[in-house]
Design a protein around this motif. Structure first.
Motif, mmCIF file in Angstrom:
data_model
loop_
_atom_site.group_PDB
_atom_site.id
_atom_site.type_symbol
_atom_site.label_atom_id
_atom_site.label_comp_id
_atom_site.label_asym_id
_atom_site.label_seq_id
_atom_site.Cartn_x
_atom_site.Cartn_y
_atom_site.Cartn_z
ATOM 1 N N UNK A 1 45.103 -18.237 14.584
ATOM 2 C CA UNK A 1 45.348 -16.825 13.744
ATOM 3 C C UNK A 1 44.190 -16.067 13.289
ATOM 4 N N UNK A 2 43.154 -16.783 12.822
ATOM 5 C CA UNK A 2 42.051 -16.234 12.300
ATOM 6 C C UNK A 2 41.347 -15.705 13.666
ATOM 7 N N UNK A 3 41.217 -16.360 14.648
ATOM 8 C CA UNK A 3 40.566 -15.602 15.916
ATOM 9 C C UNK A 3 41.207 -14.707 16.374
ATOM 10 N N UNK A 4 42.582 -14.571 16.266
ATOM 11 C CA UNK A 4 43.372 -13.451 17.023
ATOM 12 C C UNK A 4 42.893 -12.261 15.931
ATOM 13 N N UNK A 5 42.802 -12.534 14.723
ATOM 14 C CA UNK A 5 42.555 -11.288 13.825
ATOM 15 C C UNK A 5 41.174 -10.694 14.037
ATOM 16 N N UNK A 6 40.434 -11.784 14.307
ATOM 17 C CA UNK A 6 38.798 -11.449 14.469
ATOM 18 C C UNK A 6 38.757 -10.598 15.954
ATOM 19 N N UNK A 7 39.514 -11.029 16.811
ATOM 20 C CA UNK A 7 39.287 -10.143 18.059
ATOM 21 C C UNK A 7 39.879 -8.607 17.741
ATOM 22 N N UNK A 8 40.896 -8.453 17.013
ATOM 23 C CA UNK A 8 41.244 -7.041 16.753
ATOM 24 C C UNK A 8 40.656 -6.348 15.559
ATOM 25 N N UNK A 9 39.328 -6.876 14.995
ATOM 26 C CA UNK A 9 38.889 -6.506 13.757
ATOM 27 C C UNK A 9 38.493 -5.148 13.914
ATOM 28 N N UNK A 10 38.130 -4.451 14.928
ATOM 29 C CA UNK A 10 37.605 -3.053 15.212
ATOM 30 C C UNK A 10 38.902 -2.151 14.570
ATOM 31 N N UNK B 1 37.985 -27.023 11.013
ATOM 32 C CA UNK B 1 38.490 -25.571 11.067
ATOM 33 C C UNK B 1 37.169 -24.764 11.014
ATOM 34 N N UNK B 2 36.085 -25.014 10.213
ATOM 35 C CA UNK B 2 35.025 -24.324 10.265
ATOM 36 C C UNK B 2 34.392 -24.245 11.753
ATOM 37 N N UNK B 3 34.266 -25.153 12.164
ATOM 38 C CA UNK B 3 33.738 -25.203 13.477
ATOM 39 C C UNK B 3 34.344 -24.299 14.635
ATOM 40 N N UNK B 4 35.766 -24.420 14.537
ATOM 41 C CA UNK B 4 36.844 -24.060 15.586
ATOM 42 C C UNK B 4 36.692 -22.487 15.354
ATOM 43 N N UNK B 5 36.566 -21.901 14.199
ATOM 44 C CA UNK B 5 36.386 -20.470 14.092
ATOM 45 C C UNK B 5 35.118 -19.901 14.360
ATOM 46 N N UNK B 6 33.938 -20.651 14.091
ATOM 47 C CA UNK B 6 32.547 -20.339 14.163
ATOM 48 C C UNK B 6 32.510 -20.244 15.805
ATOM 49 N N UNK B 7 32.900 -21.011 16.424
ATOM 50 C CA UNK B 7 32.708 -21.196 17.878
ATOM 51 C C UNK B 7 33.287 -19.908 18.565
ATOM 52 N N UNK B 8 34.174 -19.190 17.738
ATOM 53 C CA UNK B 8 34.714 -17.833 18.502
ATOM 54 C C UNK B 8 33.876 -16.803 17.862
ATOM 55 N N UNK C 1 32.623 -10.035 8.894
ATOM 56 C CA UNK C 1 33.665 -9.666 9.880
ATOM 57 C C UNK C 1 34.180 -8.437 9.859
ATOM 58 N N UNK C 2 33.950 -7.427 8.837
ATOM 59 C CA UNK C 2 34.303 -5.968 8.947
ATOM 60 C C UNK C 2 33.424 -5.005 8.397
ATOM 61 N N UNK C 3 32.180 -4.999 9.296
ATOM 62 C CA UNK C 3 31.156 -4.449 8.660
ATOM 63 C C UNK C 3 31.231 -2.903 8.507
ATOM 64 N N UNK C 4 32.485 -2.311 9.101
ATOM 65 C CA UNK C 4 32.720 -1.014 9.041
ATOM 66 C C UNK C 4 33.775 -0.689 7.542
#
Ligand SMILES: Cc1ncc(COP(=O)(O)O)c(C=O)c1O
Length: 456
Positions: free
Chosen positions: A423-432, A325-332, A352-355
């Motif tokens: 799911x994690x990657x999708x949320x990450x894509x929309x983090x801004x 799981x760790x490697x799948x999400x860090x790859x993104x 993940x959310x520096x703002x």
């Protein structure tokens, strides 16, 4: 073969109830944006905790039927006691209904105002039980353990120099015991090396202090030692466990983790006088010494779980599936505590959310995002859990802002984990677009369990 498979077959299944995104927006709102207040039936993949959520084996279920429910001297107790001694070598084994009950008993005797208890990092219930007595819980984690992005094999280690200077400054008479949490849950599920356990023991010996292990994930820790520490490659996990415990004067344990059980725990003590005192409290608060807070059938299932947990095929699958799981999400690009820990992936919410400032709880924002996106329940381990207030009422944030994806033992398959990664990657894509939260209700202790939030 390169493919590591789940080392079990599935005999009994539990359906998952699917929800829509609109359902989940309402569910989260009604739960005050706190994952602990969401009904389990409303969750698709539940990664809130690895505690008490294991799937039991057919042999454990058989143990449930074999349980001896005699009030005193039950056969099941002796089986439990033998299984615990087989691994820990402890002299006096006191069964408790879960880990925090063992902590409560121990610290009600050894704690109190003016006392200090060092640990690599105290888990929240350990800290709460210590502080409830008026004593102070002190974290002495090695520096590298405080830097999520840095890769090191044993980021759960205690800083030996800090331990010794803390003892010299505080006075050994004010330190009733030293603890080591294996693996270090609050610090990312990171392991402690055998060398570190040995060195902590040497310092303890020098100052006449007992060493206790918070042993919840002892088998995962032992497997990391086998994988990463020179000299242990060819030693069996059970012998590594025995060596780890050989340096300790006692242990507290939640059987809800590395005993593959849904309830239970123990307090193991080598000192007879202390054990007698603890048993007296046990009788008042938990139950008779041969059942503690448990039924005979629970003791049977724990005894069997302790046999299964040191199986190296199981541990290989366990540690490698967390890493997967760790490697799948860090790859993104998702930032996590590196390297992946033993029971969970910890997302680094600050990066993940520096703002989102710590006072706006970035971890909580990710927890809510994961639930809305895919019904994945996780937990914040940051300023919601560990933040405190100064005398002017301003938040003193936690050192790290994390989101824990804890993986229940033997419960989810690889496709469930693939779904979580998506799911994690999708949320990450929309983090801004993500915003922080504010707390609108909090209890005076362990606030994260019942706090209510509002989005900013
Ligand atoms: C390291 C550690 N210590 C103690 C505990 C407390 O155990 P319990 O939940 O059984 O009371 C936990 C539970 O998560 C833990 O992870």
């Amino acid at each position: 073969m390169k493919t590591i498979i789940e080392p079990f077959k599935i005999k009994s299944v539990e359906p998952i109830r699917f929800t829509s995104k609109e359902d989940r927006v309402k569910i989260l709102h009604d739960a005050g944006y706190n994952p602990f207040l969401i009904k389990a039936d409303d969750v698709i993949i539940d990664l809130l905790t690895d505690s008490g959520t294991s799937a039991m084996s057919s042999d454990q279920w058989a143990g449930i039927m074999r349980g001896d429910e005699s009030y005193a001297g039950a056969r099941s107790f002796y089986k439990f006691e033998a299984a615990v001694k087989n691994i820990t070598g402890g002299k006096f084994i006191i069964p408790t209904h879960q880990g925090r009950a063992a902590e409560k008993i121990l610290f009600s005797i050894l704690g109190g105002k003016g006392k200090f208890i060092p640990n690599n990092t105290h888990f929240d219930t350990t800290r709460a039980n210590i502080e409830f007595t008026g004593a102070e819980a002190v974290d002495l984690l090695t520096e590298v353990g405080k830097h999520p992005e840095q890769i090191a094999p044993f980021k759960g280690n205690m800083d030996i120099e800090k331990l010794e200077s803390f003892i010299m400054k505080t006075g050994e008479e004010n330190i009733p015991l030293v603890m080591l949490t294996i693996t270090n849950n609050s610090g990312g599920g990171q392991p402690v090396s055998m060398q570190n356990i040995r060195e902590v023991k040497e310092v303890c010996k020098k100052y006449g202090l007992p060493l206790f292990l918070d042993a919840c994930r002892f088998a995962e820790n032992a497997y990391f030692i086998k994988m990463r520490e020179k000299g242990y490659e060819n030693i069996s996990v059970i012998d590594i466990c025995r060596e780890m415990f050989s340096y300790a004067d006692g242990s507290t344990m939640s059987a809800k983790k590395d005993a593959l059980m849904n309830i239970g725990g123990w307090l193991s003590i080598n000192d007879e006088e202390l054990a007698v005192k603890c048993r007296n409290i046990l009788i008042v608060t938990e139950g008779f010494p041969t059942y503690g807070g448990l039924a005979g059938r629970d003791l049977e299932a724990i005894a069997q779980g302790l046999v299964e947990i040191v199986d190296e095929h199981y541990l290989e699958y366990r540690i490698r599936s967390i890493e997967y799981l760790g490697r799948k999400i860090t790859a993104a690009g998702v930032p996590i505590i590196e390297p992946p820990g033993g029971h969970a992936i910890y997302i680094d919410a600050k990066h993940f959310l520096p703002h989102v400032a710590p006072g706006q709880y970035p971890g909580q924002a990710i927890v809510c995002g994961l639930f809305i996106e895919g019904g994945v329940r996780s937990v914040e381990i940051g300023s919601v859990m560990f933040g405190t207030y100064n005398t002017s009422g301003n938040l003193i944030p936690s050192v790290m802002e994390l989101v824990r994806l804890a993986i229940p033992r033997r419960v989810y398959t690889q496709s469930h984990i693939d779904y979580v990664a998506e799911v994690v990657i999708e949320v990450f894509k929309n983090r801004s677009n993500m915003k922080g939260y504010k707390i609108i209700y909090e209890a005076p202790v362990l606030r994260h369990f019942t706090a209510r939030f509002e989005p900013l």
